[in-house]
Motif scaffolding. Structure first.
Motif, PDB file in Angstrom:
ATOM      1  N   ASN A 190      26.683  19.318  51.235  1.00  9.87           N
ATOM      2  CA  ASN A 190      25.852  18.154  51.493  1.00  9.87           C
ATOM      3  C   ASN A 190      26.362  16.968  50.677  1.00  9.87           C
ATOM      4  O   ASN A 190      26.720  17.108  49.516  1.00  9.87           O
ATOM      5  N   ALA A 191      26.415  15.786  51.277  1.00  9.62           N
ATOM      6  CA  ALA A 191      26.952  14.631  50.562  1.00  9.62           C
ATOM      7  C   ALA A 191      26.279  13.360  51.047  1.00  9.62           C
ATOM      8  O   ALA A 191      25.744  13.291  52.150  1.00  9.62           O
ATOM      9  N   ARG A 192      26.318  12.331  50.214  1.00 12.02           N
ATOM     10  CA  ARG A 192      25.853  10.990  50.572  1.00 12.02           C
ATOM     11  C   ARG A 192      26.742   9.973  49.872  1.00 12.02           C
ATOM     12  O   ARG A 192      27.437  10.281  48.903  1.00 12.02           O
ATOM     13  N   PRO A 193      26.712   8.698  50.310  1.00 13.27           N
ATOM     14  CA  PRO A 193      27.533   7.663  49.669  1.00 13.27           C
ATOM     15  C   PRO A 193      26.987   7.262  48.301  1.00 13.27           C
ATOM     16  O   PRO A 193      25.788   7.407  48.026  1.00 13.27           O
ATOM     17  N   PHE A 194      27.858   6.749  47.473  1.00 16.82           N
ATOM     18  CA  PHE A 194      27.494   6.212  46.165  1.00 16.82           C
ATOM     19  C   PHE A 194      26.600   4.991  46.331  1.00 16.82           C
ATOM     20  O   PHE A 194      26.829   4.142  47.179  1.00 16.82           O
ATOM     21  N   ASP A 195      25.559   4.912  45.514  1.00 16.54           N
ATOM     22  CA  ASP A 195      24.640   3.767  45.513  1.00 16.54           C
ATOM     23  C   ASP A 195      24.592   3.204  44.093  1.00 16.54           C
ATOM     24  O   ASP A 195      24.021   3.820  43.195  1.00 16.54           O
ATOM     25  N   PRO A 196      25.188   2.020  43.869  1.00 18.97           N
ATOM     26  CA  PRO A 196      25.250   1.483  42.513  1.00 18.97           C
ATOM     27  C   PRO A 196      23.986   0.773  42.052  1.00 18.97           C
ATOM     28  O   PRO A 196      23.939   0.273  40.925  1.00 18.97           O
ATOM     29  N   GLN A 197      22.956   0.731  42.902  1.00 20.21           N
ATOM     30  CA  GLN A 197      21.795  -0.111  42.622  1.00 20.21           C
ATOM     31  C   GLN A 197      20.677   0.602  41.871  1.00 20.21           C
ATOM     32  O   GLN A 197      19.497   0.436  42.186  1.00 20.21           O
ATOM     33  N   TRP A 198      21.026   1.378  40.844  1.00 22.92           N
ATOM     34  CA  TRP A 198      19.997   2.095  40.098  1.00 22.92           C
ATOM     35  C   TRP A 198      20.043   1.740  38.622  1.00 22.92           C
ATOM     36  O   TRP A 198      21.105   1.516  38.044  1.00 22.92           O
ATOM     37  N   THR A 199      18.869   1.682  38.008  1.00 19.76           N
ATOM     38  CA  THR A 199      18.762   1.330  36.605  1.00 19.76           C
ATOM     39  C   THR A 199      17.585   2.082  35.998  1.00 19.76           C
ATOM     40  O   THR A 199      16.945   2.910  36.665  1.00 19.76           O
ATOM     41  N   THR A 200      17.269   1.803  34.752  1.00 18.68           N
ATOM     42  CA  THR A 200      16.146   2.458  34.071  1.00 18.68           C
ATOM     43  C   THR A 200      15.541   1.516  33.049  1.00 18.68           C
ATOM     44  O   THR A 200      16.232   0.648  32.498  1.00 18.68           O
ATOM     45  N   ASP A 201      14.241   1.700  32.820  1.00 16.00           N
ATOM     46  CA  ASP A 201      13.538   0.958  31.773  1.00 16.00           C
ATOM     47  C   ASP A 201      13.147   1.873  30.618  1.00 16.00           C
ATOM     48  O   ASP A 201      12.522   1.414  29.652  1.00 16.00           O
ATOM     49  N   ASN A 202      13.485   3.156  30.720  1.00 22.07           N
ATOM     50  CA  ASN A 202      13.139   4.110  29.668  1.00 22.07           C
ATOM     51  C   ASN A 202      13.971   3.812  28.422  1.00 22.07           C
ATOM     52  O   ASN A 202      15.205   3.916  28.461  1.00 22.07           O
ATOM     53  N   PRO A 203      13.341   3.423  27.300  1.00 20.75           N
ATOM     54  CA  PRO A 203      14.095   3.047  26.091  1.00 20.75           C
ATOM     55  C   PRO A 203      15.049   4.142  25.629  1.00 20.75           C
ATOM     56  O   PRO A 203      16.178   3.850  25.202  1.00 20.75           O
TER      57      PRO A 203
END
Length: 466
Positions: A2-15
């Motif tokens: 199973n595979a999907r394309p890379f998605d660069p639009q992720w971030t985090t607010d967890n210190p």
């Protein structure tokens, strides 16, 4: 696999996770395991690439431990992605390739499937990667979870595609700008609540095997619980075609599992427009809307399996530009309908003489624009009330106590658009249903203090929200 394309639009607010990523970037920079020496102005995009790769591969593993992520590292493709409204501005070919090399050298990501060039240039495959146990353990040690991931708020949410389903660049557009503003309100509503499945980890693992390979291109993984915002997709380079909402995990969740969806740990109800596209056509043509537009085609009344095939075929006839060229729908069964696929589609055509001009006309995508506008109106009403409302194309999932409110709002939205009232149907959720037992209930203090599965994710969400 199973595979999907890379998605660069992720971030985090967890210190804690932010600090881990900062420390990781410092470590990788100090080791200088890359082949090139970076300029000072290349350091920020290098670090941004490290963070994006790490978070997306971690997200992939959390949704499905066997999931691979396709990441192209060709210079031309990376340059194109950096300039696209659908890409990420931090991407540059040199720093992104450096980031990939360093992460592999440090044993944090692994090449799981090599790239393959199709000699006929039809089905080439980019290289696929996965997070290693070393990376996953590092993230686990700081107490992070899938709850801590969120989509970048400046990620493009209004997507335009051509007739080959390829993303199309577009300039400043008043319609897209207004739609983007409304979408921001909807996504703020979705992000302020936690949707999950009342399924144990073992049950989810079994469910993953059952649905392997069935994901729609635009849909998130069925159990990618980080994916809880939506975007709109317009088709054929035309703002009047398509426009439906995609991106959130519950949109691709199999129908049989949707009754298990919880919102903030509470049981839900799903309400849909009955025979929506048929109802729209009746309404716009000034004809009365039947209680069930598909009933006339059923050999056995109330046969839900047969009704589903009728509905899918009816919609396929509206979407296609020719009745003759319609491919057999997924899961079609002659045993259920008593007809071959060819005979069945023409049988459906014959049962709706009032719609003969619409079948094979491609009008379905224009109807999708109208049903997606209805969905937008319904969700904006719930956002104004600060209640969660999860879209699934022509249906919506809300807290079970809001069933009557959703029913009323859906009817009002339909009537405002078409001048007549539309019918809605209801499916009650199962999430809080408790089986009767004669055994006394024994409290487990460890289970209360250390929840697992969906209960742990909900607790992490409440902790994050403060």
């Amino acid at each position: 696999m199973n595979a999907r394309p890379f998605d660069p639009q992720w971030t985090t607010d967890n210190p804690a996770l932010v600090a881990y990523l900062h420390s990781l970037c410092a470590h990788l920079s100090a080791n200088k395991t890359g082949k090139r020496k970076r300029r000072c102005d290349a350091q920020p995009p290098f670090e941004a690439a490290i963070k994006a790769i790490v978070l997306d591969l971690y997200r992939a593993h959390q949704s499905d431990p066997t999931l691979e992520v396709g990441i192209g590292t060709g210079t031309t493709a990376l340059q194109r992605k950096s300039k696209s409204r659908y890409g990420a501005s931090f991407i540059s070919a040199r720093t992104f390739i450096d980031a990939m090399e360093v992460l592999q050298c440090e044993g944090l990501i692994v090449l799981s499937t090599p790239h393959w060039d199709d000699p006929e240039k039809k089905r080439s495959r980019v290289a696929r990667y996965m997070a290693t146990p070393s990376l996953l353990c590092g993230i686990d040690r700081v107490g992070a979870s899938v709850v801590d991931l969120r989509r970048q708020r400046n990620a493009e949410g209004i997507r335009l595609k051509d007739d080959y389903k390829r993303l199309v660049e577009y300039g400043d557009d008043a319609f897209a700008n207004a739609g983007r503003d409304r979408l921001r309100i909807i996504n703020e509503m979705l992000e302020s609540h936690w949707a999950d499945l009342a399924r144990t980890d073992d049950q989810l693992a079994a469910d993953l095997k059952d649905i392997a390979g069935t994901r729609d291109d635009e849909a998130a993984q069925s159990f990618d619980f980080a994916a809880r915002t939506v975007h709109r997709v317009f088709n054929n380079e035309d703002w009047e075609q398509g426009g439906r909402f995609y991106g959130a995990w519950w949109i691709s969740c199999p129908r049989r599992l949707r009754p298990h969806i919880l919102i903030n740990g509470k049981r839900t109800v799903e309400v849909d427009y009955s025979g929506l596209h048929a109802a729209m056509l009746y309404a716009q043509d000034g004809q009365p809307i039947p209680d069930d537009p598909y009933e006339r085609c059923l050999m056995k009344k109330d046969n839900k399996v047969e009704r589903k095939l009728v509905k899918l075929t009816f919609n396929a006839l509206l979407n296609a530009d020719s009745v003759n060229r319609i491919s057999e729908i997924e899961d079609y069964s002659p045993e259920i309908t008593g007809r071959s696929w060819y005979d069945f589609k023409w049988y459906i055509v014959s049962k709706y003489p009032e719609f003969s001009q619409y079948f094979g006309s491609g009008v379905g995508l224009r109807l999708q624009r109208k049903d997606s506008d209805l969905a937008e109106k319904v969700m904006l009403r719930f956002a104004a009330m600060r209640y969660a409302c999860l879209p699934v194309h022509d249906s919506f999932i809300v807290h079970h106590g809001l069933q009557d409110e959703l029913d009323r709002i859906m009817r009002e939205a339909f009537e405002a658009e078409f001048g007549v009232s539309g019918k809605v149907g209801v499916d009650i959720g199962l999430g809080e249903v408790v089986e009767k037992s004669d055994r006394p209930i024994e409290l487990d203090p460890d289970q209360l203090l250390n929840p697992v599965g969906y209960e742990a994710r909900l607790q992490a969400f409440w902790d994050m929200r403060g």
